[in-house]
Design an enzyme around this catalytic site. Structure first.
Site, short mmCIF file in Angstrom:
data_model
loop_
_atom_site.label_atom_id
_atom_site.label_comp_id
_atom_site.label_asym_id
_atom_site.label_seq_id
_atom_site.Cartn_x
_atom_site.Cartn_y
_atom_site.Cartn_z
N ASP A 20 0.83 -1.20 0.00
CA ASP A 20 0.00 0.00 0.00
C ASP A 20 0.88 1.26 0.00
O ASP A 20 1.93 1.30 0.64
CB ASP A 20 -0.87 -0.05 1.26
CG ASP A 20 -1.94 1.02 1.27
OD1 ASP A 20 -2.76 1.02 0.33
OD2 ASP A 20 -1.97 1.83 2.20
N GLU A 50 1.57 -0.53 -4.96
CA GLU A 50 0.49 0.39 -5.31
C GLU A 50 1.13 1.71 -5.74
O GLU A 50 1.52 2.52 -4.92
CB GLU A 50 -0.45 0.65 -4.13
CG GLU A 50 -1.61 1.54 -4.56
CD GLU A 50 -2.22 2.40 -3.44
OE1 GLU A 50 -3.25 3.02 -3.69
OE2 GLU A 50 -1.65 2.45 -2.34
N ASP A 62 -10.69 1.50 -4.33
CA ASP A 62 -10.31 2.91 -4.31
C ASP A 62 -10.93 3.70 -5.47
O ASP A 62 -10.63 4.90 -5.62
CB ASP A 62 -8.79 3.05 -4.43
CG ASP A 62 -8.09 2.80 -3.10
OD1 ASP A 62 -8.73 3.00 -2.05
OD2 ASP A 62 -6.91 2.41 -3.11
#
Ligand code: CA
Length: 595
Positions: A339, A368, A435
């Site tokens: 992340d 990410e 997201d």
């Protein structure tokens, strides 16, 4: 010749080992400027003796963007080290030599200068960008665990809402857990996916669990460490790989480390675990729960509940690397998704990569990152990034109508030229996620368009990832709306869409090698009628994608073998494709049934 556009960089995505004995060399020139490129190459120590610069190897123009053409060649087994330069001939008749010291007239005296050549000093297998073979063969399925299935009501958090009662708000809990995933593994096998990417499952306060309290414990509302162990075993039995989400950029503000900092200020043993600008740590409330201002420490975005970790502190490094190894060694996970990977130092990620490689062979690391990511994809940090830049181009053209078809093609090609060939094979192609709004919602509920976009994406290089529920028509806007409860009542699922998704995944898997490793050529890109035809080719295998994105019917000659189609009428000799129609065609090279 536009010499200012000529570009090459040694030991980068322009010059790299593809396989142990096979090097790829790329060159960039201005679009439609150069007609012929050849490689001059040989052993650096034999330039004078062998005068190898007199021989030239043809380079092929592989892809173009709106600004540039890209040329590529493979050179191989006969070399262990390489000197190389380029012979470049333009449409306006200029012929130049391009090497390590720039552009020269193509004349003997310059070709004889040893230092004019680029170098691959040695074919270092240790430095080669390697990918796990399984990663190329995976179709991922992303699960947001709080919303996939509730398999154990006994672990439901306080105030849990009945499953699917309403669209989710930021603080809602519906009781989803790991037992729910175990219960539905056969559904996933039937769908055809062979990798699951889990959003965070470690103990945390929120429903999304990106605010980790304890990285070594499964969140009690999701189960316990034994449940997770069973889940991994059941996945592996079914040939499904497991990827966990690691949030190493920041911690939750209810972690014991941060609570200690709040209590003891700069005397806390964890004071240096974070980036604290002023003691005591404090912030002023913003309008939203997750927003604040005058925060006296660095955080994720503007969220005071997610203090940023100081990953340069050796204690923090030890702590995080221990966690990385723990879930691999004790639970046998296959991959980490990282992340906010771009806000953590390269220095740390190199150590992280080493720790994972030491713990398990063929481990896959996905970062990410939403922007160009060359620095993370050199072979010593990640294997791939979440390929939003790639799929955005598809969505911006097909769904949002924000860019032209030629701009989409240019951007897809541009993204492919940012990375090594083997990287492109495992890039993580997501059309939506926890997201982003869901694809169906972006497409304003138009399932024909959604199917067209999915088919187009699944034929591209890189591995597709399906966001849970997309396959049965789940809708959802920007988060938290895109995190709705999965629908399990068959009568409420879109079974046609499910059947379509299953077929598409099976085409992807049946033709995995050509879709993963095959070359890409854009045979037809027509803004006028909205027809786009491209081809993936590997050896005798060819897969052709034909998409009508315009308003009118388009008539083409009839292909022999159609693997999948939408809005296609077949006549004796012709194929008529309606608006939003497409055909996926399989061809053997011996046949001449060009669409
Ligand atoms: Ca539960």
């Amino acid at each position: 010749m536009n010499t200012t556009a000529i570009y090459h960089r040694p030991e980068s995505e322009f010059a790299y080992l593809y396989e142990k004995d096979k090097m790829h060399i790329r060159l960039r020139t201005a679009r439609q400027d150069v007609r012929h490129v050849q490689l001059l190459c040989g052993d650096p120590y034999t330039l004078y003796k062998e005068a190898w610069y007199q021989q030239r190897i043809e380079m092929k123009k592989i892809l173009s963007t709106d600004l540039h053409d890209y040329w590529q060649v493979s050179v191989g087994a006969e070399f262990r080290r390489l000197s190389y330069g380029f012979s470049i001939e333009s449409y306006d008749g200029l012929h130049v030599f391009y090497g390590d010291h720039g552009v020269y007239p193509f004349e003997q005296q310059y070709l004889e200068m040893n230092n004019n050549y680029f170098r691959m000093p040695y074919f270092q297998e240790a430095d080669r960008f390697k990918i796990p073979e399984w990663a190329k063969e995976t179709v991922w399925y992303q699960i947001f665990p709080e919303r996939f299935a509730n398999g154990d009501p006994s672990n439901d958090p306080e105030g849990v809402l009945p499953w699917g009662l309403k669209n989710p708000d930021r603080q809602d809990f519906f009781g989803g857990d790991l037992q729910g995933v175990i219960d539905h593994l056969d559904y996933l096998v039937d769908l055809g996916i062979n990798g699951i990417y889990f959003c965070p499952i470690f103990e945390a306060y929120s429903n999304h669990k990106y605010d980790t309290i304890d990285y070594l414990a499964i969140d009690p509302a999701f189960g316990d460490n034994d449940t997770f162990k069973r889940l991994v075993e059941e996945c592996h039995k079914r040939g499904i790989k497991v990827m966990l989400d690691a949030v190493f950029n920041h911690m939750g503000d209810t972690s014991h480390q941060w609570l200690d900092v709040i209590k003891n200020g700069k005397d806390s043993p964890f004071a240096d675990w974070f980036h604290i600008n002023e003691f005591p740590v404090n912030y002023k409330e913003g309008e939203n729960f997750e927003d604040a201002y005058d925060i006296t420490y660095d955080v994720f975005a503007f969220t005071p509940h997610m203090p940023k970790l100081n990953t340069e502190n050796p204690d923090v490094q030890d702590y995080l690397l221990k966690i990385a190894r723990y879930w691999i060694e004790e639970f046998d996970i296959d991959a980490w998704r990282l992340d906010v990977a771009n806000e953590v130092s390269h220095h740390f990620w190199k150590k992280f990569r080493q720790a994972c490689d030491d713990a398990k062979d063929d481990f896959y690391i996905l970062g990410e990152i939403w922007h160009s990511s060359q620095r993370w994809l050199q072979g010593d940090e990640f294997h791939a990034v979440m390929n939003y830049a790639f799929t955005d181009a598809i969505i911006e053209y097909f769904v949002k109508d924000e860019i032209s078809m030629t701009k989409m093609v240019s951007e897809l090609n541009n993204q492919l030229m940012l990375y090594r060939e083997q990287t492109n094979q495992v890039q993580f192609n997501i059309l939506d996620s926890h997201d982003t709004p869901r694809l169906l919602t972006l497409a304003r509920g138009d399932k024909d368009l959604m199917r067209q976009v999915m088919a187009f994406t699944y034929l591209q290089q890189g591995v597709p990832c399906l966001y849970y529920g997309d396959e049965i028509g789940l809708t959802g806007d920007m988060d938290p709306d895109c995190r709705k409860c999965m629908i399990w009542e068959e009568e409420k699922q879109d079974r046609d869409l499910l059947h379509f998704t299953r077929s598409l995944i099976s085409i992807r898997k049946d033709n995995q090698k050509v879709l993963s490793e095959g070359s890409l050529s854009w045979n037809w890109v027509s803004e006028e009628d909205g027809l786009i035809i491209f081809e993936r080719e590997l050896g005798a295998q060819r897969i052709i994608g034909i998409f009508n994105t315009g308003d009118d019917q388009i008539t083409l000659s009839r292909p022999d073998s159609i693997l999948m189609e939408q809005f296609v009428q077949l006549e004796d000799e012709t194929m008529i494709i309606d608006n939003k129609g497409f055909a996926i065609v399989k061809v053997n090279n011996e046949e001449s049934n060009e669409a």
